[in-house]
Write an enzyme that holds these catalytic residues in place. Structure first.
Site, PDB file in Angstrom:
ATOM      1  N   HIS A 364      29.140  45.139  48.864  1.00  0.00           N
ATOM      2  CA  HIS A 364      29.527  45.865  50.072  1.00  0.00           C
ATOM      3  C   HIS A 364      28.731  45.380  51.280  1.00  0.00           C
ATOM      4  O   HIS A 364      29.274  45.188  52.368  1.00  0.00           O
ATOM      5  CB  HIS A 364      29.284  47.364  49.836  1.00  0.00           C
ATOM      6  CG  HIS A 364      29.804  48.233  50.931  1.00  0.00           C
ATOM      7  ND1 HIS A 364      29.312  49.491  51.184  1.00  0.00           N
ATOM      8  CD2 HIS A 364      30.761  48.020  51.863  1.00  0.00           C
ATOM      9  CE1 HIS A 364      29.952  50.009  52.218  1.00  0.00           C
ATOM     10  NE2 HIS A 364      30.824  49.143  52.651  1.00  0.00           N
ATOM     11  N   GLU A 605      44.960  34.616  41.828  1.00  0.00           N
ATOM     12  CA  GLU A 605      43.513  34.402  41.746  1.00  0.00           C
ATOM     13  C   GLU A 605      43.022  34.049  40.354  1.00  0.00           C
ATOM     14  O   GLU A 605      41.808  33.975  40.122  1.00  0.00           O
ATOM     15  CB  GLU A 605      42.768  35.640  42.262  1.00  0.00           C
ATOM     16  CG  GLU A 605      43.247  36.940  41.689  1.00  0.00           C
ATOM     17  CD  GLU A 605      42.692  38.161  42.427  1.00  0.00           C
ATOM     18  OE1 GLU A 605      41.579  38.072  42.968  1.00  0.00           O
ATOM     19  OE2 GLU A 605      43.376  39.193  42.443  1.00  0.00           O
ATOM     20  N   ASP A 629      37.947  33.979  43.814  1.00  0.00           N
ATOM     21  CA  ASP A 629      38.053  34.207  42.371  1.00  0.00           C
ATOM     22  C   ASP A 629      38.716  33.034  41.669  1.00  0.00           C
ATOM     23  O   ASP A 629      38.302  32.648  40.571  1.00  0.00           O
ATOM     24  CB  ASP A 629      38.833  35.497  42.089  1.00  0.00           C
ATOM     25  CG  ASP A 629      37.919  36.704  41.920  1.00  0.00           C
ATOM     26  OD1 ASP A 629      36.761  36.505  41.515  1.00  0.00           O
ATOM     27  OD2 ASP A 629      38.350  37.825  42.205  1.00  0.00           O
ATOM     28  N   CYS A 676      43.691  33.812  51.413  1.00  0.00           N
ATOM     29  CA  CYS A 676      42.610  34.636  51.956  1.00  0.00           C
ATOM     30  C   CYS A 676      41.375  34.402  51.096  1.00  0.00           C
ATOM     31  O   CYS A 676      41.366  34.707  49.922  1.00  0.00           O
ATOM     32  CB  CYS A 676      43.004  36.110  51.968  1.00  0.00           C
ATOM     33  SG  CYS A 676      43.680  36.738  50.431  1.00  0.00           S
TER      34      CYS A 676
END
Length: 758
Positions: A364, A605, A629, A676
């Site tokens: 985070h 991914e 990923d 992305c």
């Protein structure tokens, strides 16, 4: 031999500090192997020397002074080759070299074993014998096992501030020491360390000088009295239900709190200049080590009682600490695990960089740092943060490096880099309202990745053309329970309304892996290959349906929502997800909401999705590649693990070929495809993706101006040629060279990811 090894390892684990551990090892190994000499040489990277730091059998006056350059002598050769050397007649070896002051010329045989941690030789463990002696394989195995244990102890000591210095090194001398981590957010900064520790965690309390010893003593005694009072209350409350032996534990606690016991030692440390919390940590840990080293099982268990008592006192200390923390104008926030609450403690205008010794670039804190454009390093496990309070550091967020006490030359280089960054950023501001269009007329919409409401204005200020990835898990992560449908609706409406009429792609809840919710913990041996992403929400349709309903309700009247499904590995997961989405859509329409069915897409991914891209494309309205990923799954490299971070290459030819395969499948199905991930935010990566045919790119807002600039100064045909040359390369280094050559030829070297360190 095995019994001796166990005793030595146990003694090392209980050692108070690194020097004590080294002294214990040389003493006990010499006795266990019945040899004349045991010594430990530590490697000092600053001078590339191996320095004698502990010995029994050699001249004691030479400890800390006798040294050998890397590669010289038998000790230097062990370090250079990173392998064991066992010689019956050492003097006959061509690399043999006497270190005169040690007195080692009297010894014939030699056995040296490297002490290695994370591929780095930290030192050499040596035994020597006057007579000719061929040390056997069992003895070799014992030293190799012991060196592996010792490596971890040395590395931990360095990380927690207990490392040793070569006596010949002048205090304050700058050697541009650096520590490695994982880049959480790119950029460069120079500032002063401010360590923030979490509540009631003794192990994470940093060292800090106290301003007023008597004030600290008073605070400590106030905390002690509060703990005494609470222990008495607990003892009285439980008296009826406890046996006499269990009641005695509370009496033991009270005796420990006496001024002549643990409390007295803490006060002594405070009066020597250490703040109360740091003094408490030192004393408690010393007692814990002493108890854990005891052979009696009952006494060993008392270590947990000491730890519990220490936490109780620390909690009281932290509550009574009313002093307002003052931060430097250039603050580098450091913690073992940085949280959003810690970020909020530092005024935004003073926060220049972040270091987290744990965590990943998906943490985070890293997500927030990237959206704020603050250089951040995660996973700096060896950074000795406890003793770093107030130290000046240089943060290289491109390379994931922290430079301690930088030399004037290095500092000047980074100051120049910061000035160039600032100047370049101002130059790019003029691009805000122009399209990302190549010199030959090809346009690539640039979108942003968002997580929080504050991302809206920041992204629009940078000229974003929509949201390519809204991470819906972040609002879940900052709550203590699953947000209600109304709470989610309000949150999603902020994003959709803020960007309207531009498109906003919302990824459904993507937890698992390294993203857990505090109220919905997922504990697995291999979380990245376990229960995560769409697998969780399809197993819990009640969670999935609430989220989809909230998204749809938030989109009413705006009609700019796009829904994206994460971690798809089977086409059946798409079919099932679409059925739930259609059910939620129908229910809301029946309830009177005026909705437009949003486009539904998939996040590619994992390799399975790459090779099923043709079938996936036939079922969805768009595809978007999650390159972060996908790269780690293709290369089998955890990008957040510092041990293997150097093997993680987003421009590895295998990754590039997979990315091209997805584009080709999307084109056949005539659906749009975007990417992305960190690769999209790298100007060079953006050019390769444009050359592949990606319709749009999504990145962090801070990266958008540079990517737009490089696209506007290149042509599509140049990008396609560069891509072809890149795909012909055998490795990531070759791809990087192709990129550098092309950017240099186009006069765009300023737009490539830069760094000063090497």
């Amino acid at each position: 031999m095995l019994h001796s090894l166990r005793k030595i390892i146990q003694a090392v684990s209980a050692a108070e500090d690194l020097q004590s551990a080294l002294n214990l090892v040389v003493h006990q190994v010499r006795r266990a192997m019945r040899t004349d000499v045991c010594s430990i040489y530590l490697h000092f990277p600053q001078t590339d020397n191996y320095v004698l730091m502990a010995s029994e059998g050699l001249n004691q006056a030479s400890i800390g002074h006798a040294w050998l350059p890397s590669g010289k002598g038998l000790v230097g050769l062990v370090g250079l080759k990173s392998e064991t050397i066992n010689l019956k007649r050492a003097a006959e070896h061509p690399n043999f070299h006497y270190v005169q002051e040690t007195g080692e010329e009297a010894f014939s045989s030699f056995l040296g074993v490297p002490i290695i941690h994370h591929r780095k030789v930290l030192g050499i463990l040596v035994v020597q014998q006057r007579d000719e002696r061929q040390f056997d394989t069992e003895e070799e195995a014992m030293l190799i096992t012991l060196s592996a244990q010792l490596a971890g102890f040395i590395a931990h000591a360095e990380a927690t501030g207990g490392g040793l210095r070569q006596d010949t090194l002048a205090d304050g001398e700058s050697l541009d020491l650096h520590y490695e981590g994982v880049s959480g957010s790119a950029g460069v900064a120079i500032g002063y360390v401010a360590v923030i520790a979490p509540p009631a965690d003794l192990d994470k309390v940093p060292d800090r000088k106290c301003r007023d010893a008597e004030t600290e003593v008073e605070a400590f005694q106030t905390a002690l009295e509060a703990v005494r009072r609470k222990i008495k209350i607990i003892s009285r409350t439980l008296a009826r239900n406890l046996k006499n032996q269990e009641q005695e534990l509370f009496e033991v606690y009270m005796r420990m709190l006496d001024d002549n016991a643990l409390a007295g030692e803490v006060i002594q440390h405070i009066r020597q200049g250490q703040w109360a919390q740091g003094s408490l940590r030192r004393v408690v840990q010393q007692h814990i080590r002493a108890f854990e080293a005891m052979e009696d099982p009952y006494l060993r268990e008392r270590a947990s009682d000491i730890r519990d008592l220490g936490r109780r006192i620390l909690a009281e200390l932290q509550q009574t600490n009313t002093e307002v923390r003052k931060f430097e104008d250039a603050t580098v926030l450091v913690a073992e695990e940085v949280t959003a609450a810690m970020l909020a403690e530092v005024p935004a205008d003073k926060l220049k960089a972040i270091i987290s010794t744990l965590g990943s670039n998906n943490s985070h804190a890293a997500i927030l740092a990237r959206s704020m454009g603050i250089p951040t390093i995660m996973g700096a496990v060896d950074f000795p943060y406890r003793r770093m309070e107030g130290q000046e550091v240089v943060i290289d967020g491109y390379m994931g490096r922290i430079f301690l006490n930088p030399s004037q030359d290095l500092r000047r280089q980074y100051e120049q880099a910061i000035a160039e960054e600032d100047s370049f950023t101002k130059e790019l501001e003029i691009l805000r309202n122009v399209p990302a269009q190549t010199r030959d007329g090809h346009t690539v919409p640039l979108l942003v990745n968002t997580s929080l409401p504050l991302d809206v204005s920041r992204s629009l200020d940078q000229g974003a053309e929509g949201v390519g990835l809204y991470r819906t898990e972040v609002p879940f992560m900052i709550k203590e329970h699953f947000p209600s449908e109304d709470e989610q609706t309000e949150c999603y409406r902020t994003q959709l309304h803020g960007f309207a009429p531009l498109p906003v792609t919302m990824r459904t809840l993507d937890i698992g892996g390294d993203k857990n919710l505090p109220y919905f913990a997922i504990k697995e041996d291999n979380p990245f290959l376990g229960w995560r992403g769409i697998r969780v929400t399809l197993d819990h349709p009640e969670i999935f349906l609430v989220q989809i309903r909230a998204m749809l309700k938030a989109s009413e009247g705006l009609d700019n929502l796009r829904i994206m499904l994460p971690m798809i590995t089977h086409v059946s997961e798409i079919d099932e997800s679409i059925r739930w989405i259609d059910q939620a859509f129908s229910e809301l329409c029946e309830e009177g909401y005026k909705l437009v069915r949003p486009p539904i897409g998939v996040m590619v991914e994992v390799p399975a999705a790459v090779y099923q891209a043709k079938h996936i494309a036939q079922r969805v309205d768009f595809m978007s590649v999650g390159s972060n990923d996908l790269t780690q799954y293709i290369l089998a490299v955890d990008r957040d693990n510092p041990q293997v971070a150097d093997l993680y290459h987003t421009m590895h030819p295998a990754v590039l070929m997979a990315l091209q395969h997805v584009v080709d499948a999307a084109k056949v199905a005539d659906i749009p495809v975007s990417l992305c991930g960190e690769l999209a935010g790298d100007p060079a990566g953006a050019l390769l993706l444009m050359g592949m045919g990606y319709d749009s790119l999504s990145m962090n807002a801070a990266s958008l101006p540079k990517v737009k600039s490089v696209i506007r100064n290149f042509t599509l045909s140049q990008a396609e040629k560069m891509l072809q040359h890149a795909l012909e390369q055998a490795g990531a280094d070759g791809v990087q060279q192709v990129i550098q050559d092309n950017l240099k030829a186009a006069g765009l070297t300023r737009l490539h990811s830069r760094y000063v360190g090497n």
